[in-house]
Design a protein around this motif. Structure first.
Motif, PDB file in Angstrom:
ATOM      1  N   GLU A  95       0.682  -1.283  -0.045  1.00 54.88           N
ATOM      2  CA  GLU A  95      -0.127   0.073  -0.016  1.00 54.88           C
ATOM      3  C   GLU A  95       0.785   1.278   0.015  1.00 54.88           C
ATOM      4  O   GLU A  95       1.995   1.208   0.209  1.00 54.88           O
ATOM      5  CB  GLU A  95      -1.016  -0.094   1.142  1.00 54.88           C
ATOM      6  N   SER A  96       0.300   2.410   0.034  1.00 63.18           N
ATOM      7  CA  SER A  96       0.806   3.683   0.263  1.00 63.18           C
ATOM      8  C   SER A  96       0.560   4.271   1.325  1.00 63.18           C
ATOM      9  O   SER A  96      -0.746   4.200   1.947  1.00 63.18           O
ATOM     10  CB  SER A  96       0.406   4.571  -1.136  1.00 63.18           C
ATOM     11  N   ALA A  97       1.540   5.146   1.742  1.00 61.15           N
ATOM     12  CA  ALA A  97       1.452   6.080   2.901  1.00 61.15           C
ATOM     13  C   ALA A  97       0.879   7.372   2.534  1.00 61.15           C
ATOM     14  O   ALA A  97       1.088   7.926   1.446  1.00 61.15           O
ATOM     15  CB  ALA A  97       2.717   6.394   3.752  1.00 61.15           C
ATOM     16  N   ARG A  98      -0.472   7.735   3.101  1.00 59.42           N
ATOM     17  CA  ARG A  98      -1.074   9.069   2.678  1.00 59.42           C
ATOM     18  C   ARG A  98      -1.182  10.023   3.777  1.00 59.42           C
ATOM     19  O   ARG A  98      -1.651   9.905   5.026  1.00 59.42           O
ATOM     20  CB  ARG A  98      -2.542   8.604   2.311  1.00 59.42           C
ATOM     21  N   GLY A  99      -0.785  11.084   3.655  1.00 59.26           N
ATOM     22  CA  GLY A  99      -1.298  12.179   4.687  1.00 59.26           C
ATOM     23  C   GLY A  99      -2.485  12.753   4.421  1.00 59.26           C
ATOM     24  O   GLY A  99      -2.859  13.436   3.653  1.00 59.26           O
ATOM     25  N   LEU A 100      -3.161  12.664   5.382  1.00 60.11           N
ATOM     26  CA  LEU A 100      -4.585  13.204   5.423  1.00 60.11           C
ATOM     27  C   LEU A 100      -5.086  14.669   5.921  1.00 60.11           C
ATOM     28  O   LEU A 100      -5.921  15.256   5.483  1.00 60.11           O
ATOM     29  CB  LEU A 100      -5.643  12.349   6.261  1.00 60.11           C
ATOM     30  N   ASP A 101      -4.077  15.259   6.751  1.00 60.07           N
ATOM     31  CA  ASP A 101      -4.335  16.452   7.308  1.00 60.07           C
ATOM     32  C   ASP A 101      -3.537  17.535   6.395  1.00 60.07           C
ATOM     33  O   ASP A 101      -2.586  17.216   5.813  1.00 60.07           O
ATOM     34  CB  ASP A 101      -3.786  16.524   8.788  1.00 60.07           C
ATOM     35  N   PRO A 102      -4.065  18.683   6.623  1.00 60.05           N
ATOM     36  CA  PRO A 102      -3.438  19.729   5.865  1.00 60.05           C
ATOM     37  C   PRO A 102      -2.156  20.145   6.497  1.00 60.05           C
ATOM     38  O   PRO A 102      -1.820  20.062   7.472  1.00 60.05           O
ATOM     39  CB  PRO A 102      -4.207  21.107   5.989  1.00 60.05           C
TER      40      PRO A 102
END
Length: 231
Positions: free
Chosen positions: A40-47
């Motif tokens: 999978e990929s790492a995903r940044g969710l916050d601004p």
């Protein structure tokens, strides 16, 4: 040698770890287990937004955001030379000072120079602190059920130039505009030829969402229902 030892430890860990697909339905069965995930990929969710350059921001998709500011300054170096005296058997130490112009991430106080009147440092962009600053996304997810702790996010270090985000100009406050040079720096003021004392330059880099390989101990994440994290 250290890299070789690290690679050996990683190889050993991979051989002992359980390979898990992040999309499996039975992920809870692996809590307390050393796992290896690579699907999978790492995903940044916050601004995220840079503190010095607030126009540099992303609502999501950015895991780490880094800005580096350098100032062109005089730098003093001290040189000591000790020689035996020709008479009396003692020693004499002579101290000399040399000066050079350098790009530096720290503000150099020229008032303490031995020849400060000839080598005075200034700052073209008032109020801008030199150095490196970084923002780390506080919510980074891996796959559907995994949440990455900050110490693991800090290991995602494939930084790249953020030109696509910033463009050709970078603003600081309402008075100063940095313009991109032929490389990956933004200059203020823009000059042709050699920089002058007090000139500033800035570099913006980021780590975007992307594939990641994880080798860690999986545990339950009590903050997210049905979630898991790594220790």
């Amino acid at each position: 040698r250290r890299n070789a030892q690290l690679e050996s430890l990683i190889s050993l860990g991979q051989s002992e770890a359980t390979v898990v697909q992040a999309t499996q339905a039975d992920l809870a069965d692996y809590d307390g287990t050393l796992v290896h995930l690579n699907s999978e990929s790492a995903r940044g969710l916050d601004p995220v937004a840079d503190a010095r350059f607030p126009d540099v921001k992303m609502e999501s998709g950015c895991i780490r955001l880094r800005s580096t500011v350098e100032v062109y300054q005089w730098e003093e170096k001290e040189h000591k030379e000790t020689k035996k005296d020709s008479v009396g058997g003692g020693e004499t130490t002579t101290t000399t000072y040399t000066y050079s112009k350098v790009w530096s991430e720290r503000a150099i106080d020229s008032s303490s120079f031995r020849r400060s009147s000839e080598h005075r440092n200034t700052l073209h962009v008032n109020g801008l602190d030199p150095g490196m600053r970084e923002v780390i996304n506080s919510t980074v997810k891996y796959g559907v059920a995994y949440w990455l702790p900050e110490e693991m996010v800090q290991q995602l270090n494939n930084f790249e130039d953020a030109a696509k985000l910033v463009g050709n100009k970078l603003k600081y406050g309402s008075k100063y505009t940095f313009k991109r040079d032929s490389g990956d720096w933004y200059l203020c003021p823009e000059r042709k030829g050699e920089p002058k004392i007090g000139d500033c330059r800035a570099k913006i880099q980021y780590v975007l969402d992307g594939p990641a390989s994880i080798l860690a101990l999986q545990t339950k994440d009590d903050l997210h229902e049905g979630g898991h994290k790594f220790a």
